[in-house]
Design a protein around this motif. Structure first.
Motif, PDB file in Angstrom:
ATOM      1  N   LYS A  50       0.827  -1.201   0.000  1.00  0.00           N
ATOM      2  CA  LYS A  50       0.000   0.000   0.000  1.00  0.00           C
ATOM      3  C   LYS A  50       0.872   1.265   0.000  1.00  0.00           C
ATOM      4  CE  LYS A  50      -3.563  -0.824   2.746  1.00  0.00           C
ATOM      5  NZ  LYS A  50      -4.363  -0.803   3.981  1.00  0.00           N
ATOM      6  N   ILE A  51       1.961   1.237   0.777  1.00  0.00           N
ATOM      7  CA  ILE A  51       2.743   2.444   1.006  1.00  0.00           C
ATOM      8  C   ILE A  51       3.813   2.678  -0.055  1.00  0.00           C
ATOM      9  CG2 ILE A  51       4.572   3.281   2.571  1.00  0.00           C
ATOM     10  CD1 ILE A  51       2.693   2.661   4.873  1.00  0.00           C
ATOM     11  N   GLY A  52       4.408   1.621  -0.530  1.00  0.00           N
ATOM     12  CA  GLY A  52       5.451   1.769  -1.536  1.00  0.00           C
ATOM     13  C   GLY A  52       6.761   2.215  -0.944  1.00  0.00           C
ATOM     14  N   GLY A  53       7.658   2.809  -1.745  1.00  0.00           N
ATOM     15  CA  GLY A  53       8.967   3.234  -1.262  1.00  0.00           C
ATOM     16  C   GLY A  53       9.933   2.065  -1.216  1.00  0.00           C
ATOM     17  N   ALA A  54      11.127   2.354  -0.679  1.00  0.00           N
ATOM     18  CA  ALA A  54      12.174   1.338  -0.662  1.00  0.00           C
ATOM     19  C   ALA A  54      12.396   0.845   0.756  1.00  0.00           C
ATOM     20  CB  ALA A  54      13.478   1.928  -1.204  1.00  0.00           C
ATOM     21  N   LYS A  55      12.542  -0.455   0.885  1.00  0.00           N
ATOM     22  CA  LYS A  55      12.816  -1.040   2.211  1.00  0.00           C
ATOM     23  C   LYS A  55      14.273  -0.755   2.560  1.00  0.00           C
ATOM     24  CE  LYS A  55      12.552  -5.457   4.575  1.00  0.00           C
ATOM     25  NZ  LYS A  55      12.098  -6.841   4.536  1.00  0.00           N
ATOM     26  N   ILE A  56      14.518  -0.168   3.747  1.00  0.00           N
ATOM     27  CA  ILE A  56      15.920   0.077   4.083  1.00  0.00           C
ATOM     28  C   ILE A  56      16.492  -1.143   4.808  1.00  0.00           C
ATOM     29  CG2 ILE A  56      15.607   2.594   4.169  1.00  0.00           C
ATOM     30  CD1 ILE A  56      16.055   2.451   7.182  1.00  0.00           C
ATOM     31  N   PRO A  57      17.784  -1.424   4.558  1.00  0.00           N
ATOM     32  CA  PRO A  57      18.357  -2.679   5.038  1.00  0.00           C
ATOM     33  C   PRO A  57      18.415  -2.775   6.581  1.00  0.00           C
ATOM     34  CG  PRO A  57      20.039  -1.320   3.963  1.00  0.00           C
ATOM     35  CD  PRO A  57      18.729  -0.652   3.741  1.00  0.00           C
ATOM     36  N   ASP A  58      18.766  -1.670   7.254  1.00  0.00           N
ATOM     37  CA  ASP A  58      18.895  -1.783   8.698  1.00  0.00           C
ATOM     38  C   ASP A  58      17.967  -0.810   9.424  1.00  0.00           C
ATOM     39  OD1 ASP A  58      19.625  -2.505  11.191  1.00  0.00           O
ATOM     40  OD2 ASP A  58      21.763  -2.051  10.976  1.00  0.00           O
ATOM     41  N   GLY A  59      16.682  -1.139   9.389  1.00  0.00           N
ATOM     42  CA  GLY A  59      15.667  -0.311  10.044  1.00  0.00           C
ATOM     43  C   GLY A  59      15.953  -0.083  11.517  1.00  0.00           C
ATOM     44  N   PRO A  60      16.190  -1.147  12.292  1.00  0.00           N
ATOM     45  CA  PRO A  60      16.407  -0.950  13.735  1.00  0.00           C
ATOM     46  C   PRO A  60      17.525   0.051  14.033  1.00  0.00           C
ATOM     47  CG  PRO A  60      16.074  -3.272  13.271  1.00  0.00           C
ATOM     48  CD  PRO A  60      16.130  -2.573  11.935  1.00  0.00           C
ATOM     49  N   ALA A  61      18.593   0.040  13.239  1.00  0.00           N
ATOM     50  CA  ALA A  61      19.703   0.972  13.482  1.00  0.00           C
ATOM     51  C   ALA A  61      19.242   2.410  13.249  1.00  0.00           C
ATOM     52  CB  ALA A  61      20.880   0.642  12.573  1.00  0.00           C
ATOM     53  N   PHE A  62      18.416   2.609  12.233  1.00  0.00           N
ATOM     54  CA  PHE A  62      17.919   3.962  11.963  1.00  0.00           C
ATOM     55  C   PHE A  62      17.104   4.483  13.146  1.00  0.00           C
ATOM     56  CE2 PHE A  62      14.477   6.785  10.745  1.00  0.00           C
ATOM     57  CZ  PHE A  62      15.186   7.828  10.161  1.00  0.00           C
ATOM     58  N   TRP A  63      16.172   3.676  13.623  1.00  0.00           N
ATOM     59  CA  TRP A  63      15.290   4.149  14.704  1.00  0.00           C
ATOM     60  C   TRP A  63      16.065   4.320  16.004  1.00  0.00           C
ATOM     61  CZ3 TRP A  63      11.383   6.387  12.754  1.00  0.00           C
ATOM     62  CH2 TRP A  63      10.839   5.920  11.562  1.00  0.00           C
ATOM     63  N   GLN A  64      17.078   3.477  16.191  1.00  0.00           N
ATOM     64  CA  GLN A  64      17.891   3.633  17.390  1.00  0.00           C
ATOM     65  C   GLN A  64      18.696   4.942  17.347  1.00  0.00           C
ATOM     66  OE1 GLN A  64      19.839   0.313  19.035  1.00  0.00           O
ATOM     67  NE2 GLN A  64      21.355   1.553  20.138  1.00  0.00           N
ATOM     68  N   ALA A  65      19.229   5.254  16.177  1.00  0.00           N
ATOM     69  CA  ALA A  65      20.016   6.488  16.043  1.00  0.00           C
ATOM     70  C   ALA A  65      19.127   7.722  16.241  1.00  0.00           C
ATOM     71  CB  ALA A  65      20.689   6.521  14.676  1.00  0.00           C
TER      72      ALA A  65
END
Lengths: 486, 350
Positions: B230-245
């Protein structure tokens, strides 16, 4: 009823339009009680303001004349929070009944306190949004009353109580000052006074405007019905569903007497031979609901459910819930009167609490039907009695008090969602120490220095507790834990 | 007497002594959030020793721990049972404690979708300014007996008393999570975060930085898959690291000083004139590194229905929070006195 000072009434009359003040006995009768009708008192006068300015002026006048004030919404409260007080003005907020704004993008609604709970969801429906807390009186109860009582409903485990679903409250203090608590953002500077005023039972300030949070309607909601041949098995199933990582939108349990009464009344299709019935609603996006229901089905089967059914369509879902929602009036059909308790317990303690309730029922000779918000541990035992039999109400109240003390003893609380009001003052002495009650009194005095807002409700005086000689049972820590209590 | 009772008795003495000597006590867990709030001139009362999980009932979805318990310990214990703290708290230091988390009231990326610290707090045990041990709330989800003093303690920055124990509601970890990235300007991102939040999409975090919107989806595998379509876009490889940062503010975008936190109604317009923000919480929080005067920022936020906090600075912070208008300020003072009549904890930290 003791009369209000004549000069006070005269000034009040000048403040309000002609239809804004009721003093004739026949006009006052409807305000004698809220939905806890066992307690009644005729108010000396009822003010029906339409604006914040009128409310400010009324409160100023009350302060100057030292007249107490009881605020009231639509009078559906179950603990006597809006019960008139001797010599106090009854201030009803029913005429402040406008939905001021719905912001579909920000998902908020700004409403006046007299707006009915369900009316908010109805007004939000065209945007695919709704207001989550759904007390069973939602067609009639006011949002202002909901905030004052921190009302719950069937969906608290997943969606929270009123305190989790409001953003901002405008209130008027006894000094006539308008204060804003919370904000339209996620937080506000200063202490969390929004939390403090929520559930404060009209004792801190008069709520005149509320901004509530709206949620998107779930894509799908489906309910599963499971019958058990023992309450204990049903109780285990509740714990196992949670342990499986499912947070149901609602999870309700009924015992045999409730099932029977509800089935006779609304013909929901309940299995009447069952000892316990579990209704589990799962909501969310389509795929999530399918997955969740599969897990719930397997869990209840493994816990010994004798019959499991899933509502196939919206009509069946509504029918499944109709029985539960009609449980109280259904009990009302089989008994002249019933008394509804509201304790909350850790879910895992349900079996032993039910055993204790059954013992009390036998001891007092009063039947009990149990309806349980199993998801959040909120238990509603309904004690069946006949008010026309001399002494039976008193006996019922005494037994109810013992049920609440049992809830405290297992680490629970005397009220999950109905409030303390006048009804549970004695049990407050059991749940809280004198030092804790003193903090409550001090907080009230911080908001309301002359002590004129709904005085005597919700927090017992230390004197009352001393006279009662109640044993303070602290979070399951009885003074002599080695002694068997039940 | 066990070590916890000994600590409690000694701390009670300490409070009474401070009261007698008219000294003030500034409560400290590990000091990980010592930067937050106004600088104070007070004696330090360390609570890190008063640690340990008191009770954890996975099936009741509740956990009770002493205030000095490290968040890491709690999160590890929960993880073993596939559960989590719903409010995803920032630690800002390896030894961050539960008490510090609750006292500052700071929540992380999941806040708009799963609630804040205050929403999860069910009960507290508190040492007040008279050295009395008080309990409010409990360990059950529904509880309306007495005023909600437990939630009053959340975000009070230790100015009302010493948190001793906290009971919180916990939640099961989602079966599946994924983070998507979409390229778009800030104002479009704010609009889209709000639109998605109004539709049944299993969001669990949203943020915008440097021209990109980041969206975290959480739920059952099938629900996350459907929402990705539904949302589209690109899946980023290291999601948890992004949210932690983002949560721990270790990303370079948040290294600017002074760093201002604008708490806004989610749908408020993006103030691009203030420079490039980092936006999170569905539009509800915007971070700016700017030298603009505090009054200008406060006026701007107020106009949009929000408020401003000076979150971090190289200079000592004397006015971190938006000042309260009268009569609210006087009311706050009276509330403080209700719990701490002698001003032992009146450090001026907030």
């Amino acid at each position: 009823m003791s009369a209000l000072p004549a000069d006070f009434l005269e000034k009040l009359r000048r403040l309000l339009p002609q239809d804004g003040l009721l003093t004739a006995p026949e006009d006052l009768a409807p305000y004698e009680c809220d939905a806890l009708s066992a307690y009644r008192r005729r108010p000396p006068a009822v003010a029906l303001p339409r604006t914040e300015e009128e409310i400010s002026a009324i409160l100023n006048l009350c302060r100057m004349h030292n007249v107490p004030v009881v605020a009231r919404g639509h009078g559906t409260g179950l603990s006597g929070g809006a019960l008139p007080i001797e010599g106090a003005l009854l201030l009803t907020l029913a005429r402040l009944n406008r939905i001021l704004m719905i912001d579909p993008l920000a998902r908020t609604a700004r409403v006046q306190p007299g707006v009915r709970n369900l009316a908010i969801s109805q007004a939000a429906a065209p945007y695919g949004l709704y207001y989550a807390p759904d007390p069973s009186s939602q067609i009639a109860c006011s949002i202002g009353g909901n905030v004052a009582e921190n009302s719950g409903g069937l969906h608290c485990l997943k969606y929270g109580l009123t305190v989790h679903n409001i953003l901002e409250v405008r209130a008027i203090t006894i000094d006539g000052d308008i204060i804003t608590l919370g904000s339209r953002a996620f937080d506000a500077p200063g202490y969390d006074l929004l939390a403090l005023i929520t559930g404060s039972e009209g004792m801190l300030a008069v709520i005149v405007e509320i901004t509530v949070r709206l949620l998107p309607k779930p894509e799908r909601a489906q309910v599963l019905l499971a019958a058990f041949d023992s309450i204990a098995n049903a109780g285990v199933a509740v714990g196992q569903i949670i342990a499986a990582g499912i947070i149901p939108a609602a999870m309700e349990m009924m015992d045999k007497l409730s099932i029977q009464a509800a089935e006779d009344y609304v013909h929901a299709g309940y299995p009447v031979g069952a000892e316990a019935l579990l209704l589990v609603e799962v909501d969310g996006v389509n795929e999530e609901v399918s997955d969740g229901l599969r897990v719930v089905y397997e869990v209840v089967k493994a816990c010994g459910a004798t019959e499991v059914r899933t509502a196939l369509d919206e009509a069946e879902r509504t029918r499944f819930w109709a029985g539960r929602k009609a449980a109280f009036p259904a009990i009302g059909r089989i008994s002249p009167d019933y008394y509804c308790m509201d304790g909350t317990i850790p879910r895992g303690r349900l079996p032993e609490v039910l055993v204790r309730i059954a013992e009390l029922s036998e001891e007092y000779g009063l039947p009990v039907a149990n309806v349980f918000h199993a998801g959040d541990g909120n238990l509603h035992p309904l004690i069946l009695y006949d008010a026309n039999k001399p002494g039976e109400l008193e006996k019922t109240e005494e037994m109810g008090g013992k049920i609440l003390e049992t809830c405290i003893a297992v680490g629970g609380t005397i009220t999950g969602e109905h409030g303390v009001g006048v009804e549970k003052l004695n049990q407050m002495c059991v749940q809280f120490s004198s030092a804790e009650l003193e903090v409550f009194h001090a907080l009230k005095a911080a908001f309301d220095p002359p002590g004129l807002l709904n005085p005597g409700k919700a927090v017992p005086s230390l004197h009352r507790c001393a006279e009662l000689g109640a044993m303070h049972v602290h979070h399951g820590q009885l003074p002599h834990p080695e002694l068997p209590r039940f | 007497m066990n070590i916890h009772d000994q600590w409690l008795a000694a701390t009670g003495e300490r409070v009474l002594q401070a009261r007698a000597e008219k000294r003030k006590l500034s409560i400290r867990g590990s000091g990980s959030k010592g930067f937050y709030g106004n600088v104070v001139d007070a004696d330090t009362l360390d609570v890190a020793e008063y640690a340990g999980v008191v009770d954890y009932q996975p099936r009741e979805l509740t956990l009770t721990a002493r205030a000095g318990t490290r968040l890491e310990v709690i999160e590890a214990l929960l993880a073993k049972n596939n559960q989590m703290l719903p409010f995803e708290p920032p630690h800002f230091g390896a030894d961050a404690t539960l008490g510090g988390c609750v006292s500052t009231g700071l929540s992380g990326p999941r806040r708009p979708y799963a609630g804040a610290v205050r929403d999860a707090v069910l009960g507290t045990k508190v040492l007040d300014g008279r050295a009395q041990v008080l309990r409010f709330g409990g360990q059950v989800i529904k509880n309306v007996a007495g005023y909600d003093v437990s939630r009053l303690m959340v975000g009070a920055m230790g100015t009302l008393g010493v948190l001793l124990e906290v009971s919180v509601k916990v939640l099961p970890c989602p079966e599946s999570e994924c983070t998507l990235m979409l390229e778009m300007p800030a104002d479009r991102a704010v609009e889209i975060m709000n639109l998605w939040a109004a539709s049944p999409v299993p969001l669990s975090a949203t943020a915008w930085r440097a021209g990109h919107l980041y969206v975290r989806l959480s739920g059952t595998e099938s629900a996350v898959q459907a929402a990705m379509q539904k949302i589209g876009g690109a899946k980023i490889p290291d999601g948890p690291a992004f949210w932690q940062a983002l949560r721990e503010q270790t990303m370079p975008d948040l290294a600017m000083r002074p760093l201002w936190r604008l708490s806004m109604p989610t749908a408020a317009k993006a103030f691009t004139a203030l420079g490039q923000p980092v936006i999170e919480w569905g539009g509800g929080v915007r971070w700016y590194g700017t030298d603009m005067p505090a009054d200008t920022l406060r006026a701007l936020a107020k106009q949009a229905g929000g408020h401003v906090t000076l979150f971090r600075s190289h200079q000592p912070i004397t006015q971190a929070f938006t000042p309260l208008p009268e009569p609210l300020a006087a009311l706050h003072q009276r509330i403080r006195l209700a719990l701490d009549p002698h001003g032992v904890f009146d450090t001026g930290r907030m």
